[in-house]
Scaffold this motif. Structure first.
Motif, PDB file in Angstrom:
ATOM      1  N   ASP B 179      25.170  34.688  16.703  1.00 25.08           N
ATOM      2  CA  ASP B 179      24.331  34.325  15.563  1.00 25.08           C
ATOM      3  C   ASP B 179      23.435  33.131  15.910  1.00 25.08           C
ATOM      4  OD1 ASP B 179      23.407  34.618  12.996  1.00 25.08           O
ATOM      5  OD2 ASP B 179      25.116  33.656  12.034  1.00 25.08           O
ATOM      6  N   ILE B 180      24.041  32.117  16.527  1.00 20.76           N
ATOM      7  CA  ILE B 180      23.273  30.927  16.915  1.00 20.76           C
ATOM      8  C   ILE B 180      22.211  31.294  17.943  1.00 20.76           C
ATOM      9  CG2 ILE B 180      23.417  28.745  18.197  1.00 20.76           C
ATOM     10  CD1 ILE B 180      26.112  28.239  16.861  1.00 20.76           C
ATOM     11  N   SER B 181      22.582  32.113  18.931  1.00 19.53           N
ATOM     12  CA  SER B 181      21.615  32.441  19.985  1.00 19.53           C
ATOM     13  C   SER B 181      20.461  33.276  19.426  1.00 19.53           C
ATOM     14  CB  SER B 181      22.295  33.160  21.155  1.00 19.53           C
ATOM     15  OG  SER B 181      22.529  34.514  20.825  1.00 19.53           O
ATOM     16  N   PHE B 182      20.751  34.082  18.397  1.00 18.50           N
ATOM     17  CA  PHE B 182      19.693  34.921  17.806  1.00 18.50           C
ATOM     18  C   PHE B 182      18.629  34.067  17.121  1.00 18.50           C
ATOM     19  CE2 PHE B 182      22.592  38.900  17.072  1.00 18.50           C
ATOM     20  CZ  PHE B 182      22.721  39.034  18.441  1.00 18.50           C
ATOM     21  N   GLU B 183      19.053  32.914  16.563  1.00 19.48           N
ATOM     22  CA  GLU B 183      18.092  32.069  15.840  1.00 19.48           C
ATOM     23  C   GLU B 183      16.975  31.582  16.752  1.00 19.48           C
ATOM     24  OE1 GLU B 183      20.242  29.001  13.621  1.00 19.48           O
ATOM     25  OE2 GLU B 183      21.678  30.553  13.038  1.00 19.48           O
ATOM     26  N   GLY B 184      17.276  31.440  18.043  1.00 16.07           N
ATOM     27  CA  GLY B 184      16.288  30.957  18.990  1.00 16.07           C
ATOM     28  C   GLY B 184      15.452  32.073  19.607  1.00 16.07           C
ATOM     29  N   ARG B 185      15.732  33.333  19.215  1.00 17.42           N
ATOM     30  CA  ARG B 185      14.995  34.457  19.811  1.00 17.42           C
ATOM     31  C   ARG B 185      13.971  35.011  18.833  1.00 17.42           C
ATOM     32  NH1 ARG B 185      19.721  38.321  21.935  1.00 17.42           N
ATOM     33  NH2 ARG B 185      18.031  39.831  21.627  1.00 17.42           N
ATOM     34  N   GLU B 186      12.888  35.576  19.377  1.00 16.51           N
ATOM     35  CA  GLU B 186      11.878  36.189  18.502  1.00 16.51           C
ATOM     36  C   GLU B 186      12.362  37.527  17.954  1.00 16.51           C
ATOM     37  OE1 GLU B 186       7.880  36.583  19.894  1.00 16.51           O
ATOM     38  OE2 GLU B 186       7.874  34.522  20.649  1.00 16.51           O
ATOM     39  N   ARG B 187      13.060  38.283  18.807  1.00 12.80           N
ATOM     40  CA  ARG B 187      13.480  39.638  18.423  1.00 12.80           C
ATOM     41  C   ARG B 187      14.966  39.850  18.645  1.00 12.80           C
ATOM     42  NH1 ARG B 187       9.844  44.500  17.242  1.00 12.80           N
ATOM     43  NH2 ARG B 187       8.181  43.224  16.408  1.00 12.80           N
ATOM     44  N   VAL B 188      15.584  40.526  17.718  1.00 10.87           N
ATOM     45  CA  VAL B 188      16.967  40.958  17.866  1.00 10.87           C
ATOM     46  C   VAL B 188      17.006  42.404  17.399  1.00 10.87           C
ATOM     47  CG1 VAL B 188      19.325  40.637  17.007  1.00 10.87           C
ATOM     48  CG2 VAL B 188      17.895  38.639  17.459  1.00 10.87           C
ATOM     49  N   THR B 189      17.601  43.284  18.184  1.00 13.02           N
ATOM     50  CA  THR B 189      17.643  44.687  17.762  1.00 13.02           C
ATOM     51  C   THR B 189      18.670  44.853  16.633  1.00 13.02           C
ATOM     52  OG1 THR B 189      19.405  45.326  19.278  1.00 13.02           O
ATOM     53  CG2 THR B 189      17.156  45.422  20.134  1.00 13.02           C
ATOM     54  N   VAL B 190      18.512  45.942  15.892  1.00 11.61           N
ATOM     55  CA  VAL B 190      19.448  46.243  14.812  1.00 11.61           C
ATOM     56  C   VAL B 190      20.858  46.405  15.397  1.00 11.61           C
ATOM     57  CG1 VAL B 190      20.091  47.991  13.112  1.00 11.61           C
ATOM     58  CG2 VAL B 190      17.722  47.233  13.283  1.00 11.61           C
ATOM     59  N   ARG B 191      20.930  47.026  16.577  1.00 12.93           N
ATOM     60  CA  ARG B 191      22.235  47.222  17.209  1.00 12.93           C
ATOM     61  C   ARG B 191      22.896  45.889  17.549  1.00 12.93           C
ATOM     62  NH1 ARG B 191      24.762  50.968  21.106  1.00 12.93           N
ATOM     63  NH2 ARG B 191      23.014  52.415  20.878  1.00 12.93           N
ATOM     64  N   GLU B 192      22.110  44.951  18.102  1.00 12.58           N
ATOM     65  CA  GLU B 192      22.657  43.620  18.417  1.00 12.58           C
ATOM     66  C   GLU B 192      23.127  42.911  17.143  1.00 12.58           C
ATOM     67  OE1 GLU B 192      20.218  41.939  22.281  1.00 12.58           O
ATOM     68  OE2 GLU B 192      19.131  42.087  20.384  1.00 12.58           O
ATOM     69  N   CYS B 193      22.334  43.077  16.087  1.00 12.15           N
ATOM     70  CA  CYS B 193      22.682  42.420  14.828  1.00 12.15           C
ATOM     71  C   CYS B 193      23.989  42.993  14.272  1.00 12.15           C
ATOM     72  CB  CYS B 193      21.549  42.589  13.825  1.00 12.15           C
ATOM     73  SG  CYS B 193      21.852  41.683  12.298  1.00 12.15           S
ATOM     74  N   LEU B 194      24.134  44.300  14.347  1.00 13.74           N
ATOM     75  CA  LEU B 194      25.364  44.930  13.847  1.00 13.74           C
ATOM     76  C   LEU B 194      26.572  44.504  14.684  1.00 13.74           C
ATOM     77  CD1 LEU B 194      24.122  48.537  12.977  1.00 13.74           C
ATOM     78  CD2 LEU B 194      24.953  46.806  11.361  1.00 13.74           C
ATOM     79  N   GLU B 195      26.357  44.363  15.993  1.00 16.31           N
ATOM     80  CA  GLU B 195      27.460  43.922  16.854  1.00 16.31           C
ATOM     81  C   GLU B 195      27.886  42.502  16.473  1.00 16.31           C
ATOM     82  OE1 GLU B 195      26.734  43.912  21.164  1.00 16.31           O
ATOM     83  OE2 GLU B 195      28.426  42.503  21.305  1.00 16.31           O
ATOM     84  N   MET B 196      26.870  41.647  16.263  1.00 14.03           N
ATOM     85  CA  MET B 196      27.155  40.262  15.871  1.00 14.03           C
ATOM     86  C   MET B 196      27.911  40.226  14.539  1.00 14.03           C
ATOM     87  SD  MET B 196      25.945  37.827  13.535  1.00 14.03           S
ATOM     88  CE  MET B 196      24.200  38.043  13.152  1.00 14.03           C
ATOM     89  N   GLU B 197      27.437  41.011  13.582  1.00 15.84           N
ATOM     90  CA  GLU B 197      28.070  40.995  12.255  1.00 15.84           C
ATOM     91  C   GLU B 197      29.463  41.629  12.295  1.00 15.84           C
ATOM     92  OE1 GLU B 197      25.224  42.488   9.373  1.00 15.84           O
ATOM     93  OE2 GLU B 197      24.139  40.578   9.460  1.00 15.84           O
ATOM     94  N   GLY B 198      29.636  42.602  13.168  1.00 19.81           N
ATOM     95  CA  GLY B 198      30.965  43.194  13.352  1.00 19.81           C
ATOM     96  C   GLY B 198      31.951  42.143  13.849  1.00 19.81           C
ATOM     97  N   ASN B 199      31.474  41.297  14.772  1.00 18.50           N
ATOM     98  CA  ASN B 199      32.322  40.210  15.269  1.00 18.50           C
ATOM     99  C   ASN B 199      32.536  39.143  14.204  1.00 18.50           C
ATOM    100  OD1 ASN B 199      32.845  41.086  17.913  1.00 18.50           O
ATOM    101  ND2 ASN B 199      30.903  40.296  18.673  1.00 18.50           N
ATOM    102  N   LYS B 200      31.448  38.727  13.599  1.00 20.98           N
ATOM    103  CA  LYS B 200      31.507  37.546  12.725  1.00 20.98           C
ATOM    104  C   LYS B 200      32.195  37.836  11.389  1.00 20.98           C
ATOM    105  CE  LYS B 200      28.757  33.684  11.137  1.00 20.98           C
ATOM    106  NZ  LYS B 200      27.521  32.913  11.240  1.00 20.98           N
ATOM    107  N   THR B 201      32.015  39.028  10.872  1.00 19.96           N
ATOM    108  CA  THR B 201      32.585  39.357   9.561  1.00 19.96           C
ATOM    109  C   THR B 201      33.586  40.503   9.634  1.00 19.96           C
ATOM    110  OG1 THR B 201      30.492  38.696   8.570  1.00 19.96           O
ATOM    111  CG2 THR B 201      32.019  39.897   7.161  1.00 19.96           C
ATOM    112  N   GLY B 202      33.244  41.532  10.422  1.00 17.36           N
ATOM    113  CA  GLY B 202      34.093  42.714  10.469  1.00 17.36           C
ATOM    114  C   GLY B 202      35.492  42.443  10.997  1.00 17.36           C
ATOM    115  N   ALA B 203      35.569  41.671  12.069  1.00 13.58           N
ATOM    116  CA  ALA B 203      36.860  41.486  12.751  1.00 13.58           C
ATOM    117  C   ALA B 203      37.907  40.824  11.852  1.00 13.58           C
ATOM    118  CB  ALA B 203      36.665  40.672  14.033  1.00 13.58           C
TER     119      ALA B 203
END
Lengths: 367, 367
Positions: B179-203
């Motif tokens: 999540d932190i690393s995404f804030e510094g990037r211009e683009r994040v794919t939907v797949r990357e976002c879902l993976e991040m959210e799966g880790n951060k909330t899903g787990a």
């Protein structure tokens, strides 16, 4: 055993053992635990793996391979000897060595940030290089990894070891909370200081001394005796650390000059000096009271505004009050109590010798 | 089941169930877990006990008793139902409910500090009131307490539960790093976002759904199926959170307006909008790219310099690109996948109904 505290040395006893044996034990601890430690750190998601590798000294701030100072590694060495004390091979203690080392480094990452420490092991601290968020996050990750490394063994012994590690970690955190609260107070009793240091240093060193034995199948009584040894060894260790925090050589310790005085740490020499009474003790109390009023308790960094001479004066007042001598004697007392805890515990003589070696090392080191 | 996304509502489905039943399940979770949670927090050394009590809403910033918002408590409710799914009484899930809630709140304390969030649950965050050091320290303490609460049960089931909790916590930390690393990037794919959210909330939600069952004696297959339910429920939960993070009412959510846009979060609506293409999507990409250049990646707080209108424009571009609609549909898909995971699992019909109730609640909530 004779006390030698001449010059700037912090040696507390004359050891009968050669430093070479201790170095070999520390090296064995590092060598046997490093593969599992690196494998654990490699599991971290980027950039946490890189940040952790920097912290452990495996890479430099630019990401190039380095052979940095990863710390003395006293805890891994003790965890392996602990397994041997239970009659198991040293390898049985490796997951315990790694778990304790991970918890120790989790606490360093967070404490350096909380305390505003900019240097550790001759390098900039993680929060200074990679920012506060990474210091928090990688600390958290190392803490979680510590439990993971133990629990994935899937044995009943691993469950018992994790429980001891959790208890130690809670005390470690209590100790840091006490340490922070002491910085904002004018007076801390010697008893309060010893309690804080028992939590902050004693508990995890105690765990290092029992965790290998638990993984090696020791009963609770043996593990408890080894914890008592480790707890007092931790207090001896911390007493020496407190001496080094004021009178240590920056080139050797890798910390700033007068490190603990800058941080307003109410370390043992300070508490003992304040408790001693007499002109130097009273003068020290006045200086610290004025100090607390002038800078408030919210901004310890303001201490950096003081000159080197100011810190030298304080160190001299602590020494004149007897705080240095008392702390040196306390290290010796804790060292003796640690060794006494082993008396009733059955273990091979070679293992007992190793535990004695390491106890001696802890109180004669210069960093 | 029909989609309703009119006005500022974030309701994703029309639930067949009454909100009253859900409220009763949440209330039961809170009521049964509170005594153990408070007892655990009371074990903390001062001032950590006070700081934690403030965080949980039990006292106000001055230390007076309060009846603050302690969060929705979805996780404790799920942990108790999870025990019932294994045929155990809900009480068997209480240590799991408390452990998961402690880990959740550990992550909130640290994340709020890392993200610079000043408000949570209609109150100033802990780092804002008690300072960064206490936020770090009390977060660490809650994490350690979570393991302690489970491991002191001393059973084989507790060991298995702690292992699942540790795995979930590691993923939670990975997710925050992403999540932190995404804030510094211009683009994040939907797949990357879902993976991040799966880790951060899903787990962790997955763990809440299995931990009670594990403590209640369920086999690994049942626990795994409940985790799959919880994982997708977590993704549905997060999709709704992402909608609320942009279009939620501050008075209801307790967060700032445009909270996620201020933080430059590459949340699902943003990633989906950027992936959609078309004029609004292109314009959004331009705005975010210019933004990243202007403020650098090191100072997300600079976003606060933008006007409310600037954030309103961004929200409109995300909506026009279809990011809001896609996220609403995604919440619905994850909700369906969660429920499907329960199909093969034997459990009392009443328990199945409760899991359905809570899944519906997660996607129709407004805070």
């Amino acid at each position: 055993m004779s006390i030698s505290t001449e010059g700037d040395s912090v040696a507390v006893i004359d050891s009968n053992h050669s430093g070479g044996t201790t170095e070999a034990l520390l090296e064995r601890g590092r060598a046997l635990s490093l593969p599992l430690l690196r494998a654990a750190v490699d599991r971290l998601a980027p950039p946490m793996d890189t940040v952790a590798a920097y912290h452990f000294g495996w890479i430099d701030a630019l990401g190039n391979p380095a052979d940095g100072d990863g710390g003395k590694a006293v805890r891994p060495a003790l965890a392996l000897i602990s397994a041997e004390a239970a009659g198991a091979p040293p390898e049985a203690g490796v997951p315990g060595a790694v778990a304790v080392e991970l918890v120790h480094n989790f606490s360093l990452l967070h404490d350096d940030l909380m305390d505003g420490d900019e240097q550790r092991r001759h390098r900039d601290t993680v929060w200074k290089v990679h920012g506060p968020a990474q210091a928090i996050l990688v600390g958290d990750a190392l803490f979680a990894l510590a439990n993971e490394v133990l629990l994935e063994l899937g044995t009943a012994e691993a469950g018992r070891a994790t429980r001891r590690l959790t208890t130690a970690t809670r005390k470690l955190i209590d100790g840091q909370a006490q340490d922070i609260s002491f910085e904002g107070r004018e007076r801390v009793t010697v008893r309060e200081c010893l309690e804080m240091e028992g939590n902050k240093t004693g508990a995890l060193l105690a765990c290092a001394c029992s965790i290998g034995a638990v993984l090696g199948g020791a009963d609770d009584a043996t593990a408890d005796a080894l914890e008592t040894y480790g707890y007092h060894l931790g207090l001896a260790f911390q007493a020496v650390d407190d001496l080094l925090g004021i009178w240590g050589e920056p080139a050797v310790t890798g910390k700033q000059t007068w490190s603990d005085l800058r941080q307003r740490k109410k370390s043992l020499p300070v508490c003992a000096a304040l408790a001693a009474g007499g002109p130097a003790s009273d003068r020290l109390a006045e200086v610290l009271a004025a100090d607390a009023k002038a800078t408030g308790t919210e901004n310890p960094e303001a201490d950096d505004a003081f000159s080197e001479e100011e810190f030298a004066t304080r160190a001299a007042l602590i020494e004149e009050s007897g705080g240095r001598e008392w702390t040196t004697q306390e290290a010796r007392r804790q060292h003796a109590t640690a060794l006494a805890a082993l008396t009733g515990v059955a273990m091979p003589q070679a293992v007992r010798n190793q535990l004695t070696e390491l106890a001696d090392f802890v109180v004669v080191r210069r960093r």
